[in-house]
Design a protein around this motif. Structure first.
Motif, PDB file in Angstrom:
ATOM      1  N   ARG A 226      17.474   7.860 -24.174  1.00  0.00           N
ATOM      2  CA  ARG A 226      17.487   9.196 -24.583  1.00  0.00           C
ATOM      3  C   ARG A 226      18.580   9.644 -25.664  1.00  0.00           C
ATOM      4  O   ARG A 226      18.369  10.132 -26.661  1.00  0.00           O
TER       5      ARG A 226
ATOM      6  N   GLY B 113      21.584  16.200 -18.788  1.00  0.00           N
ATOM      7  CA  GLY B 113      20.287  15.556 -18.846  1.00  0.00           C
ATOM      8  C   GLY B 113      19.606  16.183 -20.035  1.00  0.00           C
ATOM      9  O   GLY B 113      18.622  16.861 -20.020  1.00  0.00           O
ATOM     10  N   SER B 114      20.112  15.940 -21.278  1.00  0.00           N
ATOM     11  CA  SER B 114      19.521  16.372 -22.354  1.00  0.00           C
ATOM     12  C   SER B 114      18.322  15.912 -23.165  1.00  0.00           C
ATOM     13  O   SER B 114      17.877  16.363 -24.042  1.00  0.00           O
TER      14      SER B 114
ATOM     15  N   THR C 177      21.037  16.279  -8.950  1.00  0.00           N
ATOM     16  CA  THR C 177      22.405  15.866  -8.266  1.00  0.00           C
ATOM     17  C   THR C 177      22.567  16.843  -7.240  1.00  0.00           C
ATOM     18  O   THR C 177      22.553  17.923  -7.177  1.00  0.00           O
TER      19      THR C 177
ATOM     20  N   LEU D 284      19.943   4.268 -11.120  1.00  0.00           N
ATOM     21  CA  LEU D 284      19.689   5.391 -11.661  1.00  0.00           C
ATOM     22  C   LEU D 284      19.084   5.538 -13.079  1.00  0.00           C
ATOM     23  O   LEU D 284      17.960   5.933 -13.400  1.00  0.00           O
TER      24      LEU D 284
ATOM     25  N   TYR E  89      10.924   6.769 -16.495  1.00  0.00           N
ATOM     26  CA  TYR E  89      10.508   8.042 -16.985  1.00  0.00           C
ATOM     27  C   TYR E  89      10.488   8.225 -18.412  1.00  0.00           C
ATOM     28  O   TYR E  89       9.545   8.742 -18.996  1.00  0.00           O
TER      29      TYR E  89
ATOM     30  N   GLU F 248      26.226   9.384 -16.794  1.00  0.00           N
ATOM     31  CA  GLU F 248      25.598  10.118 -15.623  1.00  0.00           C
ATOM     32  C   GLU F 248      26.473  11.343 -15.295  1.00  0.00           C
ATOM     33  O   GLU F 248      27.739  11.276 -15.709  1.00  0.00           O
TER      34      GLU F 248
ATOM     35  N   PHE G 193      15.425  21.222 -16.246  1.00  0.00           N
ATOM     36  CA  PHE G 193      14.646  20.293 -15.659  1.00  0.00           C
ATOM     37  C   PHE G 193      15.608  18.886 -15.431  1.00  0.00           C
ATOM     38  O   PHE G 193      15.059  17.712 -15.359  1.00  0.00           O
ATOM     39  N   GLY G 194      16.923  19.165 -15.506  1.00  0.00           N
ATOM     40  CA  GLY G 194      17.772  17.991 -16.145  1.00  0.00           C
ATOM     41  C   GLY G 194      18.774  17.744 -14.696  1.00  0.00           C
ATOM     42  O   GLY G 194      18.344  17.834 -13.539  1.00  0.00           O
TER      43      GLY G 194
HETATM   44  C1  LIG Z   1      12.689  15.908 -16.619  1.00  0.00           C
HETATM   45  S1  LIG Z   1      13.808  15.241 -17.656  1.00  0.00           S
HETATM   46  C2  LIG Z   1      14.154  16.633 -18.751  1.00  0.00           C
HETATM   47  C3  LIG Z   1      14.960  16.281 -20.029  1.00  0.00           C
HETATM   48  C4  LIG Z   1      15.234  17.334 -21.067  1.00  0.00           C
HETATM   49  N1  LIG Z   1      16.138  18.492 -20.424  1.00  0.00           N
HETATM   50  C5  LIG Z   1      13.875  18.346 -21.412  1.00  0.00           C
HETATM   51  O1  LIG Z   1      13.792  19.454 -20.819  1.00  0.00           O
HETATM   52  O2  LIG Z   1      12.845  17.593 -21.929  1.00  0.00           O
HETATM   53  C6  LIG Z   1      15.388  14.894 -16.731  1.00  0.00           C
HETATM   54  C7  LIG Z   1      16.311  14.275 -17.617  1.00  0.00           C
HETATM   55  O3  LIG Z   1      17.682  14.348 -16.956  1.00  0.00           O
HETATM   56  C8  LIG Z   1      18.313  12.916 -16.987  1.00  0.00           C
HETATM   57  N2  LIG Z   1      19.128  12.800 -15.762  1.00  0.00           N
HETATM   58  C9  LIG Z   1      18.793  12.864 -14.678  1.00  0.00           C
HETATM   59  N3  LIG Z   1      19.619  12.691 -13.891  1.00  0.00           N
HETATM   60  C10 LIG Z   1      20.838  12.597 -14.424  1.00  0.00           C
HETATM   61  C11 LIG Z   1      22.265  12.623 -14.113  1.00  0.00           C
HETATM   62  N4  LIG Z   1      22.695  12.246 -12.729  1.00  0.00           N
HETATM   63  N5  LIG Z   1      23.005  12.623 -15.261  1.00  0.00           N
HETATM   64  C12 LIG Z   1      22.704  12.623 -16.318  1.00  0.00           C
HETATM   65  N6  LIG Z   1      21.192  12.799 -16.782  1.00  0.00           N
HETATM   66  C13 LIG Z   1      20.301  12.684 -15.763  1.00  0.00           C
HETATM   67  C14 LIG Z   1      16.999  12.118 -17.116  1.00  0.00           C
HETATM   68  O4  LIG Z   1      17.615  10.860 -17.738  1.00  0.00           O
HETATM   69  C15 LIG Z   1      16.059  13.007 -18.082  1.00  0.00           C
HETATM   70  O5  LIG Z   1      16.271  12.479 -19.301  1.00  0.00           O
END
Ligand SMILES: C[S@@+](CC[C@H](N)C(=O)[O-])C[C@H]1O[C@@H](n2cnc3c(N)ncnc32)[C@H](O)[C@@H]1O
Length: 211
Positions: A84, A58-59, A129, A5, A12, A104, A123-124
């Motif tokens: 990130r 997902g910051s 999940t 993951l 990305y 995670e 979008f996080g």
């Molecule tokens: C599409 S990006 C959006 C990032 C940010 N929130 C923004 O608006 O720019 C999704 C983010 O969520 C993180 N992410 C995805 N699944 C996750 C998880 N299960 N736990 C923690 N972070 C996660 C990714 O690494 C990525 O940085």
């Protein structure tokens, strides 16, 4: 942590461009719920944030969370992709009251002991999940009356599909209402933010309160 993951999200992250230094109003910090620059509602969707403890799941580069901290919140941002955290720390690490960690979302919440007044995800991790896994954990770490707000593409949209196919947990407004009420939230409001141009895709914004 699932290294697959993290690796997937690192790929990305490598494609992500840094946010502009200022927005269309000339502000150096701001919160954007949508996939479009200078578009959609601002942080007031969360209610007052001054003095509140905020968790972002997902910051990413930390820009949205940093904005809330400039308004008087204290914030923890977690992201599964290690780069990130590095990017967010480099840009915002000097801001008192903000903290970024590589974690995670499910694993972080399982191990967390603190309570948060506001949980957001743009979008996080909420989008990526399984809600039946994540929502009980979020509810367990959010204070009574606290808010959970998250955005993602409306179900059926084909754009922005980072990582593995099938990672997204798209739900209709009715499905989100039922899922969130079932996991101890009330006052669930789901809105569709229109895109800036007619043919583009809008944004789904979901607001719930810990009951
Ligand atoms: C599409 S990006 C959006 C990032 C940010 N929130 C923004 O608006 O720019 C999704 C983010 O969520 C993180 N992410 C995805 N699944 C996750 C998880 N299960 N736990 C923690 N972070 C996660 C990714 O690494 C990525 O940085």
């Amino acid at each position: 942590m699932s290294s697959t993951l993290a690796e997937s999200w690192e790929r990305y992250a490598a494609t992500s461009k840094p946010r502009r230094a200022t927005n269309g109003c000339g502000e150096s910090t701001w919160l954007n719920w949508t996939q479009y620059a200078d578009h959609g509602p601002d942080e007031t969707v969360l209610g007052p944030v001054a003095g509140r403890k905020v968790l972002e799941l997902g910051s990413g580069s930390g820009d949205n969370l940093a904005h809330l901290v400039t308004l008087g919140a204290s914030g923890v941002g977690i992201d599964v992709a290690p780069s990130r955290e590095a990017v967010a720390r480099k840009r915002w690490g000097g801001l008192p009251g903000v903290e970024f960690r590589t974690a995670e979302a499910v694993e972080f919440l399982e191990g967390a002991t603190e309570e948060f007044d506001v949980v957001l995800s743009i979008f996080g991790a909420v989008w990526f999940t399984a809600p039946d896994t994540l929502m009980p954990l979020v509810r367990g770490r959010i204070s009574l009356g606290g808010v959970l707000v998250f955005s993602h593409l409306p179900p059926g949209s084909q754009e922005l599909q980072p990582g593995k196919t099938g990672m997204r947990h798209d739900h209709t407004p009715d499905e989100w209402r039922s899922l969130l009420v079932g996991h101890g939230f009330s006052d669930v409001r789901v809105s569709l933010i229109d895109p800036p141009e007619a043919k583009a895709v809008g944004t789904m914004l979901v607001h719930a309160r810990a009951a």
